[in-house]
Scaffold this motif. Structure first.
Motif, PDB file in Angstrom:
ATOM      1  N   LYS A  13     -26.099  -0.317  -1.118  1.00 40.38           N
ATOM      2  CA  LYS A  13     -25.774  -1.061   0.110  1.00 40.38           C
ATOM      3  C   LYS A  13     -24.386  -0.702   0.634  1.00 40.38           C
ATOM      4  O   LYS A  13     -24.207  -0.506   1.826  1.00 40.38           O
ATOM      5  CB  LYS A  13     -25.869  -2.565  -0.123  1.00 40.38           C
ATOM      6  CG  LYS A  13     -27.286  -3.060  -0.288  1.00 40.38           C
ATOM      7  CD  LYS A  13     -27.975  -3.069   1.040  1.00 40.38           C
ATOM      8  CE  LYS A  13     -29.333  -3.707   0.860  1.00 40.38           C
ATOM      9  NZ  LYS A  13     -30.238  -3.399   1.926  1.00 40.38           N
ATOM     10  N   GLU A  14     -23.399  -0.631  -0.247  1.00 38.29           N
ATOM     11  CA  GLU A  14     -22.031  -0.309   0.167  1.00 38.29           C
ATOM     12  C   GLU A  14     -21.939   1.070   0.815  1.00 38.29           C
ATOM     13  O   GLU A  14     -21.118   1.294   1.694  1.00 38.29           O
ATOM     14  CB  GLU A  14     -21.081  -0.350  -1.026  1.00 38.29           C
ATOM     15  CG  GLU A  14     -20.704  -1.727  -1.462  1.00 38.29           C
ATOM     16  CD  GLU A  14     -19.673  -1.671  -2.571  1.00 38.29           C
ATOM     17  OE1 GLU A  14     -18.812  -0.778  -2.556  1.00 38.29           O
ATOM     18  OE2 GLU A  14     -19.744  -2.528  -3.461  1.00 38.29           O
ATOM     19  N   LEU A  15     -22.780   1.985   0.381  1.00 39.16           N
ATOM     20  CA  LEU A  15     -22.707   3.349   0.884  1.00 39.16           C
ATOM     21  C   LEU A  15     -23.236   3.490   2.309  1.00 39.16           C
ATOM     22  O   LEU A  15     -23.017   4.523   2.945  1.00 39.16           O
ATOM     23  CB  LEU A  15     -23.449   4.294  -0.049  1.00 39.16           C
ATOM     24  CG  LEU A  15     -22.858   4.402  -1.449  1.00 39.16           C
ATOM     25  CD1 LEU A  15     -23.701   5.320  -2.317  1.00 39.16           C
ATOM     26  CD2 LEU A  15     -21.424   4.887  -1.392  1.00 39.16           C
ATOM     27  N   GLU A  16     -23.893   2.471   2.820  1.00 34.36           N
ATOM     28  CA  GLU A  16     -24.373   2.534   4.200  1.00 34.36           C
ATOM     29  C   GLU A  16     -23.210   2.654   5.178  1.00 34.36           C
ATOM     30  O   GLU A  16     -23.365   3.196   6.272  1.00 34.36           O
ATOM     31  CB  GLU A  16     -25.216   1.303   4.527  1.00 34.36           C
ATOM     32  CG  GLU A  16     -26.547   1.288   3.804  1.00 34.36           C
ATOM     33  CD  GLU A  16     -27.325   0.007   4.017  1.00 34.36           C
ATOM     34  OE1 GLU A  16     -26.822  -0.922   4.690  1.00 34.36           O
ATOM     35  OE2 GLU A  16     -28.457  -0.070   3.509  1.00 34.36           O
ATOM     36  N   ALA A  21     -14.970  10.676   2.978  1.00 35.54           N
ATOM     37  CA  ALA A  21     -13.968  10.465   1.924  1.00 35.54           C
ATOM     38  C   ALA A  21     -14.503   9.517   0.849  1.00 35.54           C
ATOM     39  O   ALA A  21     -14.230   9.708  -0.341  1.00 35.54           O
ATOM     40  CB  ALA A  21     -12.676   9.919   2.519  1.00 35.54           C
ATOM     41  N   ASP A  22     -15.257   8.505   1.243  1.00 39.37           N
ATOM     42  CA  ASP A  22     -15.848   7.585   0.267  1.00 39.37           C
ATOM     43  C   ASP A  22     -16.826   8.314  -0.652  1.00 39.37           C
ATOM     44  O   ASP A  22     -16.827   8.106  -1.864  1.00 39.37           O
ATOM     45  CB  ASP A  22     -16.578   6.440   0.974  1.00 39.37           C
ATOM     46  CG  ASP A  22     -15.657   5.555   1.778  1.00 39.37           C
ATOM     47  OD1 ASP A  22     -14.476   5.387   1.390  1.00 39.37           O
ATOM     48  OD2 ASP A  22     -16.108   5.020   2.813  1.00 39.37           O
ATOM     49  N   PHE A  23     -17.674   9.159  -0.071  1.00 40.84           N
ATOM     50  CA  PHE A  23     -18.611   9.925  -0.888  1.00 40.84           C
ATOM     51  C   PHE A  23     -17.877  10.897  -1.807  1.00 40.84           C
ATOM     52  O   PHE A  23     -18.250  11.068  -2.967  1.00 40.84           O
ATOM     53  CB  PHE A  23     -19.601  10.699  -0.012  1.00 40.84           C
ATOM     54  CG  PHE A  23     -20.736   9.858   0.479  1.00 40.84           C
ATOM     55  CD1 PHE A  23     -21.730   9.423  -0.386  1.00 40.84           C
ATOM     56  CD2 PHE A  23     -20.812   9.494   1.802  1.00 40.84           C
ATOM     57  CE1 PHE A  23     -22.783   8.645   0.061  1.00 40.84           C
ATOM     58  CE2 PHE A  23     -21.855   8.713   2.268  1.00 40.84           C
ATOM     59  CZ  PHE A  23     -22.842   8.283   1.394  1.00 40.84           C
ATOM     60  N   ALA A  24     -16.839  11.539  -1.280  1.00 41.95           N
ATOM     61  CA  ALA A  24     -16.058  12.471  -2.099  1.00 41.95           C
ATOM     62  C   ALA A  24     -15.454  11.747  -3.297  1.00 41.95           C
ATOM     63  O   ALA A  24     -15.473  12.251  -4.420  1.00 41.95           O
ATOM     64  CB  ALA A  24     -14.970  13.130  -1.251  1.00 41.95           C
ATOM     65  N   TRP A  25     -14.895  10.554  -3.066  1.00 36.93           N
ATOM     66  CA  TRP A  25     -14.297   9.786  -4.153  1.00 36.93           C
ATOM     67  C   TRP A  25     -15.353   9.396  -5.189  1.00 36.93           C
ATOM     68  O   TRP A  25     -15.125   9.473  -6.393  1.00 36.93           O
ATOM     69  CB  TRP A  25     -13.591   8.549  -3.619  1.00 36.93           C
ATOM     70  CG  TRP A  25     -13.189   7.633  -4.729  1.00 36.93           C
ATOM     71  CD1 TRP A  25     -13.612   6.345  -4.926  1.00 36.93           C
ATOM     72  CD2 TRP A  25     -12.315   7.918  -5.825  1.00 36.93           C
ATOM     73  NE1 TRP A  25     -13.056   5.835  -6.071  1.00 36.93           N
ATOM     74  CE2 TRP A  25     -12.256   6.782  -6.645  1.00 36.93           C
ATOM     75  CE3 TRP A  25     -11.593   9.042  -6.195  1.00 36.93           C
ATOM     76  CZ2 TRP A  25     -11.495   6.734  -7.799  1.00 36.93           C
ATOM     77  CZ3 TRP A  25     -10.838   8.981  -7.355  1.00 36.93           C
ATOM     78  CH2 TRP A  25     -10.796   7.831  -8.132  1.00 36.93           C
TER      79      TRP A  25
END
Length: 70
Positions: A13-16, A21-25
């Motif tokens: 859910k948070e990844l929506e 940068a969030d995915f990279a982290w």
């Protein structure tokens, strides 16, 4: 590392709302080599600025604070 159940749709859910940068982290923090290097860095000095070599190796940058700890 936080508890993450990759089989549960709720875990994503948070990844929506995530950006690149969030995915990279998320990928980096799960990398065992990064985790080892980070642990080694903390063992050297918890409050020291992050070594430029560490930041360069892992592609890290800190907006406005080139010496900020990880």
């Amino acid at each position: 590392m936080s508890e993450f159940n990759w089989r549960s749709p709720e875990s994503y859910k948070e990844l929506e709302r995530a950006d690149a940068a969030d995915f990279a982290w998320e990928c980096l923090r799960r990398n065992p080599d990064y985790r080892r290097d980070y642990s080694d860095l903390l063992a050297q000095a918890k409050d020291a600025p992050t070594a430029p070599e560490f930041r360069q190796r892992w592609g890290l940058s800190f907006r406005g604070r080139p010496d900020a700890p990880v």
